[in-house]
Design a protein around this motif. Structure first.
Motif, PDB file in Angstrom:
ATOM      1  N   UNK A 177      -7.576  -0.777  -3.846  1.00 43.63           N
ATOM      2  CA  UNK A 177      -6.116  -0.477  -4.102  1.00 43.63           C
ATOM      3  C   UNK A 177      -6.269   1.016  -3.997  1.00 43.63           C
ATOM      4  N   UNK A 178      -7.414   1.813  -4.503  1.00 47.17           N
ATOM      5  CA  UNK A 178      -7.470   3.122  -4.437  1.00 47.17           C
ATOM      6  C   UNK A 178      -7.478   3.535  -2.830  1.00 47.17           C
ATOM      7  N   UNK A 179      -8.170   2.753  -1.936  1.00 48.66           N
ATOM      8  CA  UNK A 179      -8.142   3.375  -0.789  1.00 48.66           C
ATOM      9  C   UNK A 179      -6.713   3.275  -0.245  1.00 48.66           C
ATOM     10  N   UNK A 180      -6.006   2.377  -0.362  1.00 52.50           N
ATOM     11  CA  UNK A 180      -4.700   2.086   0.055  1.00 52.50           C
ATOM     12  C   UNK A 180      -4.007   3.381  -0.312  1.00 52.50           C
ATOM     13  N   UNK A 181      -3.995   3.700  -1.694  1.00 55.52           N
ATOM     14  CA  UNK A 181      -3.150   4.580  -2.248  1.00 55.52           C
ATOM     15  C   UNK A 181      -3.412   6.043  -1.669  1.00 55.52           C
ATOM     16  N   UNK A 182      -4.900   6.187  -1.477  1.00 58.92           N
ATOM     17  CA  UNK A 182      -4.983   7.295  -0.868  1.00 58.92           C
ATOM     18  C   UNK A 182      -4.570   7.651   0.427  1.00 58.92           C
ATOM     19  N   UNK A 183      -4.620   6.531   1.424  1.00 58.48           N
ATOM     20  CA  UNK A 183      -4.009   6.406   2.789  1.00 58.48           C
ATOM     21  C   UNK A 183      -2.585   7.072   2.519  1.00 58.48           C
ATOM     22  N   UNK A 184      -1.632   6.298   1.740  1.00 57.04           N
ATOM     23  CA  UNK A 184      -0.516   6.540   1.455  1.00 57.04           C
ATOM     24  C   UNK A 184      -0.068   7.990   1.159  1.00 57.04           C
ATOM     25  N   UNK A 185      -1.090   8.509   0.099  1.00 57.62           N
ATOM     26  CA  UNK A 185      -0.733   9.906  -0.057  1.00 57.62           C
ATOM     27  C   UNK A 185      -1.150  10.819   0.969  1.00 57.62           C
ATOM     28  N   UNK A 186      -1.906  10.418   1.848  1.00 56.80           N
ATOM     29  CA  UNK A 186      -2.369  11.099   3.005  1.00 56.80           C
ATOM     30  C   UNK A 186      -1.017  11.405   4.060  1.00 56.80           C
ATOM     31  N   UNK A 187      -0.217  10.106   4.182  1.00 56.82           N
ATOM     32  CA  UNK A 187       0.704   9.836   5.052  1.00 56.82           C
ATOM     33  C   UNK A 187       2.036  10.555   4.467  1.00 56.82           C
ATOM     34  N   UNK A 188       1.755  10.993   3.135  1.00 55.13           N
ATOM     35  CA  UNK A 188       3.274  11.563   2.613  1.00 55.13           C
ATOM     36  C   UNK A 188       2.869  12.738   2.684  1.00 55.13           C
ATOM     37  N   UNK A 189       1.979  13.465   3.411  1.00 50.21           N
ATOM     38  CA  UNK A 189       2.079  14.805   3.624  1.00 50.21           C
ATOM     39  C   UNK A 189       2.143  15.162   5.092  1.00 50.21           C
ATOM     40  N   UNK A 190       2.632  14.225   5.933  1.00 48.03           N
ATOM     41  CA  UNK A 190       2.784  14.316   7.418  1.00 48.03           C
ATOM     42  C   UNK A 190       4.313  14.800   7.373  1.00 48.03           C
ATOM     43  N   UNK A 191       4.615  15.405   8.627  1.00 46.47           N
ATOM     44  CA  UNK A 191       5.872  15.736   8.724  1.00 46.47           C
ATOM     45  C   UNK A 191       7.092  14.568   8.812  1.00 46.47           C
ATOM     46  N   UNK A 192       8.156  14.895   8.391  1.00 45.54           N
ATOM     47  CA  UNK A 192       9.318  14.115   8.023  1.00 45.54           C
ATOM     48  C   UNK A 192       8.866  12.943   6.855  1.00 45.54           C
ATOM     49  N   UNK A 193       8.008  13.561   5.888  1.00 42.63           N
ATOM     50  CA  UNK A 193       7.669  12.519   4.877  1.00 42.63           C
ATOM     51  C   UNK A 193       7.912  13.614   3.616  1.00 42.63           C
ATOM     52  N   UNK A 194       8.069  12.990   2.467  1.00 43.80           N
ATOM     53  CA  UNK A 194       8.187  13.800   1.527  1.00 43.80           C
ATOM     54  C   UNK A 194       6.775  13.483   0.765  1.00 43.80           C
TER      55      UNK A 194
END
Length: 305
Positions: A177-194
Motif C-alpha cells: 500500500x505504501x508503494x501505491x501511495x508514494x506513486x500517487x503522491x508523485x503523480x500529484x506533483x505533475x502538471x495539471x494535478x493538485x
C-alpha cells in the motif's frame, strides 16, 4: 538437523521461535529437553543451555550478560531467532513476497509482535490479561490435565503460527500500500494535478505511508469504496490515528446528503458530507476530486480574509 529447546513449562518466546524456525528451515527433528548431552549435540539450541553464541547456533538469553537490542531492550529467544532467521521465514509466511519488501515486513513484525514478547518475557513491560504472551502461556497444561507439555506446546505453536502468518501478511499488504501511495503522491506533483490531493484507484491503508514518508503537503486523499460505486474525499489528519484535519471540509457542506449536499457543493452526484467535516463522498472520481479542490480553494480564501 536437530533443534532443541527446554522441556516443561513454555512461554511465548520459545513457542514463537519454534514457529519461525519451522518456516525458515523446513523439516527438522525438534526436541524439548533439559538433557545436557542432547543440548550439547544439537545443531541449534534456543532458550536453554546457558550459551549465547550465534555463530554456533546457540540462542539462550538466561544469563547475567544477556544479549540486548541496540536500544538496550533484552532479547528473548524469539527476538534472537527472528533477528537471524526471520527474513528467511518470510517467504513461507508470505508466498511470493518480493525481496525488496523483506526488510519492511521484517521490521513491522519485529515491532508489532516480537518486541512486545521480548519485553514481557524479560519483565520490562506489564503484560495485560489479553497480552499475546499470556495467551500462549495459557496453553500450558493445568495441574489436573492428562495432556503432556509437548502436546500442549504443539497446540500453542498452531496458534502462534496463525498469528505470525497473519501479522506478516498484514505487514506485506501495508508495504505494498505504501508503494501505491508514494506513486500517487508523485503523480500529484505533475502538471495539471493538485499537489495537495492524492488519488488512489483502490481502497487501501494510506495513513501510515503519509506520515512515515513525510508527505506534509497532502491535504486530501481520494479513493473508491469497496465496490467502486462511490468515491470518498477524505481529509488527512495532522497526526496518525486522529479524526482531526489538516484542512476541514467547508462548514456549509457538513451533515448534508444527496441532493442537498450536491447543491451546496456544486456537483451533480454528491452522496454525503460527515457532520464533523473529515470525509465526504460522490458517485464519481471526478466529483470527489472536485470536492477536494473546492475545499482547498475555500480554505485559501478563508486564510486571505
Amino acid at each position: 538437523m536437530r533443534i532443541v529447546t527446554h522441556s516443561g513449562t513454555f512461554h511465548a518466546d520459545d513457542v514463537f521461535a519454534s514457529v519461525i524456525l519451522r518456516a525458515a528451515l523446513g523439516d527438522f527433528d525438534f526436541i524439548r529437553t533439559r538433557d545436557a548431552a542432547l543440548i550439547a549435540t544439537a545443531d541449534l539450541v534456543f532458550d536453554v543451555g546457558g550459551v549465547y553464541a550465534p555463530a554456533r547456533k546457540r540462542y539462550d538469553h538466561h544469563m547475567r550478560d544477556l544479549p540486548r537490542r541496540e536500544d538496550g531492550t533484552p532479547y528473548s529467544s524469539v527476538g534472537l531467532i527472528w533477528r537471524d532467521y526471520g527474513r528467511a521465514a518470510l517467504p513461507r509466511f508470505v508466498p511470493g513476497i518480493e525481496e525488496s519488501m523483506l526488510d519492511s515486513v521484517w521490521h513491522d513484525v519485529d515491532a508489532g509482535i516480537v518486541l512486545p514478547i521480548d519485553q514481557a518475557d524479560n519483565g520490562i513491560a506489564t503484560a495485560s490479561p489479553s497480552h499475546l504472551a499470556l495467551l500462549i502461556e495459557a496453553f500450558n497444561p493445568t495441574w489436573d490435565s492428562i495432556q503432556t507439555y509437548d502436546e500442549a506446546f504443539s497446540e500453542a505453536a498452531g496458534l502462534a503460527h496463525g498469528v505470525l502468518q497473519r501479522a506478516c501478511r498484514q505487514a506485506y499488504a501495508e508495504a505494498k500500500a505504501a508503494s501505491f501511495v508514494l506513486t500517487a503522491a508523485g503523480a500529484a506533483k505533475t502538471p495539471q494535478k493538485n499537489p495537495h490531493v492524492i488519488v488512489l484507484d483502490r481502497k487501501l491503508p494510506w495513513e501510515k505511508a503519509v506520515f512515515e514518508n513525510g508527505l506534509t503537503d497532502l491535504l486530501f486523499v481520494i479513493y473508491p469504496n469497496e465496490d467502486s460505486t462511490s468515491w470518498y474525499c477524505r481529509t488527512i489528519p495532522p497526526e496518525p490515528n486522529s479524526f482531526g484535519q489538516r484542512l476541514s471540509l467547508p462548514e456549509s457542506w457538513r451533515g448534508l446528503q444527496e441532493e442537498a449536499f450536491s447543491k451546496a457543493a456544486g456537483i451533480s452526484d454528491g452522496v454525503f458530507c460527515h457532520p464533523s467535516g473529515f470525509i465526504c463522498g460522490a458517485r464519481s472520481q471526478a466529483s470527489a476530486i472536485r470536492l477536494a479542490e473546492q475545499a482547498i480553494a475555500a480554505g485559501q480564501a478563508a486564510e486571505a480574509i
